[in-house]
Design an enzyme around this catalytic site. Structure first.
Site, PDB file in Angstrom:
ATOM      1  N   CYS A 110      62.198  35.329  39.820  1.00 26.11           N
ATOM      2  CA  CYS A 110      61.307  36.018  40.746  1.00 26.11           C
ATOM      3  C   CYS A 110      61.679  35.685  42.190  1.00 26.11           C
ATOM      4  CB  CYS A 110      59.859  35.699  40.419  1.00 26.11           C
ATOM      5  SG  CYS A 110      58.676  36.872  41.129  1.00 26.11           S
ATOM      6  N   HIS A 204      60.226  36.464  34.757  1.00 28.03           N
ATOM      7  CA  HIS A 204      59.840  35.055  34.543  1.00 28.03           C
ATOM      8  C   HIS A 204      60.063  34.628  33.096  1.00 28.03           C
ATOM      9  CE1 HIS A 204      57.822  33.944  38.343  1.00 28.03           C
ATOM     10  NE2 HIS A 204      57.364  35.182  38.392  1.00 28.03           N
ATOM     11  N   GLU A 206      60.434  31.779  32.070  1.00 35.10           N
ATOM     12  CA  GLU A 206      59.807  30.457  31.875  1.00 35.10           C
ATOM     13  C   GLU A 206      58.317  30.539  31.563  1.00 35.10           C
ATOM     14  OE1 GLU A 206      58.886  31.255  36.227  1.00 35.10           O
ATOM     15  OE2 GLU A 206      60.441  31.785  34.783  1.00 35.10           O
TER      16      GLU A 206
END
Length: 290
Positions: A110, A204, A206
């Site tokens: 991001c 994202h 993660e």
């Protein structure tokens, strides 16, 4: 596959300003850097993970450490707007230039992709196609991306957790566009600058689904202004479904309602890019010599 030949040393660069950091902790119990650190330890058990806050005044590496002493640097998401000249953005971009100069391979998601872009001479702007919220849909690798190790294992089109209003406008000279979709032209890229290499994504990998739900709740006003929802109650209802799928990933009814498949629901697939980056390091920084 986890790397086990030696202890990996990672540095997580968390560029959330203090207020955003505390808002996130209040929402989901962890800052963006704390999420990254937890995720990296799950992918590389035993890895040593330090954290730095480059947007903060006076931020510094742990005593005795240098950027060159790490195997990889990871840049988190952030609400910073990289096209706005503020002390926070200047400090963050300067940090990323130092990462490039150190030669330590880096990865970002991001705002991390946006920071690397600006540090290497590209530009970022508010996304003309608007808010990409909850999930980026039908991300498609380019010809270069289909053969790039960052996206190894991804299908011809896939979804991923994503929530952002800004986007890369122009990549730096020599950068390689790896993936796009209808809303965001640069969804993944490789950037080489000043002796360093960066792999990044606009989405994202993660984030678990509970954190996606938390991001939606924190940004409810923006979603309403963007006419993606008619009220906070609508945002909350959608976030509740995302939360429920996090708690019960086998619920096919929720997956169907949200339009999600295993690329998002299955954590091992959702984490593809992070795992590929860590595997590419292989303890010898082979990523730099591609």
């Amino acid at each position: 596959m986890h790397l086990s030949s030696s202890v990996l040393r990672f540095l997580v660069a968390e560029s959330e300003p203090p207020e955003a950091r505390e808002d996130r902790r209040a929402s989901v119990g962890r800052s963006s850097g704390e999420t990254y650190r937890e995720t990296l330890r799950s992918l590389a058990p035993g890895a040593e993970c330090h954290r730095v806050k480059p947007a903060d005044a006076g931020a510094a590496l742990p005593p005795g450490e240098s950027l060159a002493g790490y195997d990889g640097v990871f840049l988190t998401g952030s609400p910073l707007h990289l096209y706005t000249d503020t002390p926070e953005t200047r400090r963050t971009v300067a940090f990323m230039r130092a990462v490039f100069a150190s030669g330590t391979p880096s990865f970002g998601s991001c705002a991390g992709l946006q920071v690397a872009t600006v540090a290497a001479g590209g530009t970022v702007r508010a996304n003309r196609r608007g808010f990409e919220a909850a999930f980026a849909r039908r991300i498609t690798p380019t010809g270069e991306g289909a053969g790039h190790p960052l996206l190894a294992g991804r299908p011809a089109a896939y979804d991923a957790p994503s929530i952002h209003t800004d986007a890369v406008e122009t990549l730096p000279d020599g950068a390689v566009l790896l993936a796009s979709n209808r809303v965001t032209a640069v969804q993944a890229a490789e950037i080489r600058f000043d002796g360093g290499v960066f792999w990044g994504v606009q989405y994202h990998p993660e984030l678990a689904l509970d954190e996606v739900a938390g991001a939606l709740r924190r940004q409810a006003n923006g979603l309403i202004e963007a006419e993606l929802a008619g009220s906070r109650a609508e945002v909350e209802a959608y976030a509740d479904q995302v939360d429920a799928l996090h708690r019960a990933p086998g619920r096919r009814d929720l997956a169907w309602r949200l339009g999600l498949d295993d690329q998002v629901i299955d954590a091992s697939k959702r984490l593809t890019e992070l795992r590929n980056f860590i595997d590419a390091l292989d303890g010898t920084r082979d990523i730099v010599r591609r």
